[in-house]
Every structure is written in structure tokens, then in C-alpha cells.
Enzyme design. Structure first.
Site, PDB file in Angstrom:
ATOM      1  N   LYS A 263       0.852  -1.207   0.000  1.00 36.79           N
ATOM      2  CA  LYS A 263       0.000   0.000   0.000  1.00 36.79           C
ATOM      3  C   LYS A 263       0.883   1.252   0.000  1.00 36.79           C
ATOM      4  O   LYS A 263       0.616   2.210  -0.714  1.00 36.79           O
ATOM      5  CB  LYS A 263      -0.951  -0.026   1.203  1.00 36.79           C
ATOM      6  CG  LYS A 263      -2.023  -1.103   1.073  1.00 36.79           C
ATOM      7  CD  LYS A 263      -2.856  -1.331   2.327  1.00 36.79           C
ATOM      8  CE  LYS A 263      -3.784  -2.538   2.103  1.00 36.79           C
ATOM      9  NZ  LYS A 263      -4.660  -2.855   3.231  1.00 36.79           N
TER      10      LYS A 263
ATOM     11  N   GLN B  94      -4.736  -1.880   9.632  1.00 38.25           N
ATOM     12  CA  GLN B  94      -4.687  -3.174   8.948  1.00 38.25           C
ATOM     13  C   GLN B  94      -5.308  -4.263   9.829  1.00 38.25           C
ATOM     14  O   GLN B  94      -5.002  -4.386  11.004  1.00 38.25           O
ATOM     15  CB  GLN B  94      -3.230  -3.526   8.594  1.00 38.25           C
ATOM     16  CG  GLN B  94      -3.071  -4.764   7.737  1.00 38.25           C
ATOM     17  CD  GLN B  94      -3.656  -4.650   6.319  1.00 38.25           C
ATOM     18  OE1 GLN B  94      -3.779  -3.559   5.768  1.00 38.25           O
ATOM     19  NE2 GLN B  94      -4.031  -5.773   5.747  1.00 38.25           N
TER      20      GLN B  94
ATOM     21  N   ASP C 244     -11.318   2.700   4.624  1.00 36.93           N
ATOM     22  CA  ASP C 244     -11.783   1.311   4.505  1.00 36.93           C
ATOM     23  C   ASP C 244     -13.305   1.228   4.499  1.00 36.93           C
ATOM     24  O   ASP C 244     -13.852   0.126   4.367  1.00 36.93           O
ATOM     25  CB  ASP C 244     -11.265   0.480   5.690  1.00 36.93           C
ATOM     26  CG  ASP C 244      -9.957  -0.216   5.367  1.00 36.93           C
ATOM     27  OD1 ASP C 244      -9.805  -0.684   4.229  1.00 36.93           O
ATOM     28  OD2 ASP C 244      -9.099  -0.281   6.262  1.00 36.93           O
TER      29      ASP C 244
END
Ligand code: GUN
Length: 287
Positions: free
Chosen positions: A53, A97, A120
Site C-alpha cells: 500500500k 490493517q 476502509d
């Protein structure tokens, strides 16, 4: 006839080309998009995903801030870091994460992120907006899958889509996105009794189980000319595999995604897209 490969690397590259231009535009307005990532503990797969990422952000000119936290961090220590990032005007997106170590609660953590920085799409605010067809920030993998359909002009209206996943990051957002495009969506999961029969009904199958010892999507389970999107990635016999064997499935499917090189690169590309969306949202909020 063999089907068409949906090449995630190629589509992700076209998304990144668009994003690079959008980043340049933001920079002209004095906004330098910045993504903060939080990685708790030493899960090797998670560390690799976060590293990818960061590399992708760098490729398009998005800044990153990297928080690597000890595996025994407490919930209140983690909450404090999220609060600081929420209040930091130089940070536009926050990604924690997943999965988290056992002492930490996923909902308690992700729901603390400012909805404007929630790249997200996991906060209650953004999940609710998605169900109401009003969300600006939506989970990256589902967004990536939708981009793949659109890239290939794959019709969704009236199509029967079987989802094999019900998670907050994959199945549930996809359910809403597909329903909003007038697909008929069937969501299957570990307690579904007749998955094979469900799959045989499907014009489109999106599978994300990620454990070959429990589930493999085989050609006899799909309709001729079905579209197969394989979201899963796991190690099996020392190889990275999805839920389906691409080389077999593509003999019968009209379209299918390989693993690796399918949905994975799209998830990363959509994170970049969400980060610039968040940068715009945050700057509008400040005006
Ligand atoms: N773990 C696996 N996929 C994801 C994702 O899309 N976002 C986050 N935050 N964690 C993940």
C-alpha cells in the site's frame, strides 16, 4: 472457447494513471494527500500488504505515515493514536490493517476513525450511508471488484450474483453495491447448505473463502459462460492460490480473475482512490 482474463494489474494501472492526475490537481490547490497506516504486531502477510500500500501511494504521489505498533498494545493506547490522527489536519486517510491481535476489538477500533478519514469504509456512519446509496468512502476490495465489471462492460442489471462471503470488508459492501446496480444477490457463507446448487444458478460468482481445505470452486459448480471473481488469496501446497484454479475455471467461464494478479492489485488501487476522496472531503469540511 476459453474465457477472457480480468487482469487486475492492467486495470489497477489504469486507475493509478487517473489518480496520479487527481493528486496533481489536489497539490495545485495546496492539498498534499496523506494516508496513515497502522499495523499492530508482526503478522507477516499483513506487513506485506501494508508495504504494498505504501509503495502504491508513493507511485501516485500520496504521502504516507507508517505506524508499526507492538503486538501487546492496549485498546486505550490504540484509541489514543487514532484520536491524534483524527485531529491531525495533515492526515487525510487512516487505515488500521486487519486482523488485529486478540486483545483488541475490531469494531471498537475502526468505529473510532473519523468517518471523513475512513478509507476502509468500516465506520458505522459509512456503512449506513452505503446501505442508503450515499457513501463516498466504501471498502476497497468491493470497489475494486465493481471497477473490474465496469472495465469489461459486464452487465449487472437483472443478473444473479452469488457471493461466497459475508464479511464487513467484502461480502456485505458488495451486497449493497450490486443491489444498487439491480443485480439479484445471493449471499452464501459457512453455514449455507447447498453452495454448489447456488453457484450453478449464478451468472456471476464472487468467492472469498481463502481456505482450500474447506472450499474450492471447481468447473462443475459453475454455469457455462459465468463470470468468476476470485477474491481469496491463501497459501496451499506452498503456492499462492484463490478459491478457484484459474486455468481450469477459465475453460468454462466467460470471464475470470487470476490469483495472484486479480483482485489484489485492485484493492490497493481503490485505497488510493479513497485517500484522494478523503483528502477532498476533509478540505471541504475545513472550508
Ligand atoms: N485486511 C485484509 N484486507 C484488508 C483491507 O481491505 N483493509 C484493512 N484495513 N485490513 C485488511
Amino acid at each position: 472457447m476459453v474465457g477472457i482474463k480480468i487482469d487486475g494489474k492492467e486495470i489497477a494501472q489504469s486507475v493509478k494513471d487517473r489518480i496520479r492526475k487527481a493528486v496533481d490537481e489536489l497539490k495545485k490547490q495546496g492539498i498534499i494527500p496523506c494516508l496513515a497506516t497502522i499495523l499492530v504486531g508482526d503478522n507477516q502477510a499483513s506487513a506485506t500488504y501494508v508495504k504494498n500500500k505504501h509503495i502504491a501511494c508513493e507511485e501516485v504521489g500520496i504521502l504516507t505515515k507508517d505506524f508499526k505498533l507492538a503486538s501487546d498494545i492496549t485498546q486505550s493506547e490504540l484509541n489514543k493514536i487514532i484520536l491524534e490522527l483524527n485531529n491531525d489536519k495533515t492526515i487525510h486517510g487512516i487505515l488500521v490493517q486487519l486482523p488485529l491481535p486478540n486483545q483488541l476489538d475490531e469494531f471498537a477500533t475502526t468505529s473510532r476513525i473519523s468517518p471523513l478519514k475512513d478509507v476502509d469504509g468500516l465506520t458505522p456512519h459509512n456503512v449506513g450511508l452505503l446501505a442508503m446509496k450515499k457513501a463516498a468512502l466504501i471498502a476497497c476490495t468491493p470497489l475494486g471488484v465493481m471497477e473490474m465489471f465496469d472495465y469489461h462492460d459486464i452487465e449487472l442489471q437483472g443478473k444473479t450474483v452469488v457471493l461466497i462471503n459475508r464479511s464487513s470488508l467484502v461480502g456485505k459492501p458488495l451486497y449493497h453495491l450490486l443491489l444498487a446496480r439491480d443485480a439479484t444477490v445471493i449471499t452464501c457463507h459457512s453455514k449455507t447448505k447447498n453452495i454448489k446448487e447456488m453457484c450453478q444458478l449464478a451468472d456471476i460468482i464472487i468467492t472469498a473463502v481463502g481456505d482450500r481445505s474447506k472450499f474450492t470452486l471447481t468447473p462443475d459448480m459453475i454455469k457455462k459462460d459465468a463470470v468468476v471473481i476470485d477474491v481469496a488469496i491463501s497459501k496451499y501446497n506452498e503456492k499462492l492460490v484463490g478459491d478457484a484454479d484459474y486455468e481450469q475455471i477459465i475453460q468454462k467461464a466467460a470471464y475470470a480473475t487470476p490469483v495472484p494478479g486479480g483482485v489484489g492489485p485492485m484493492t490497493v488501487a481503490m485505497l488510493l482512490k479513497n485517500t484522494i476522496t478523503a483528502a477532498s472531503l476533509n478540505s471541504q469540511n475545513e472550508r
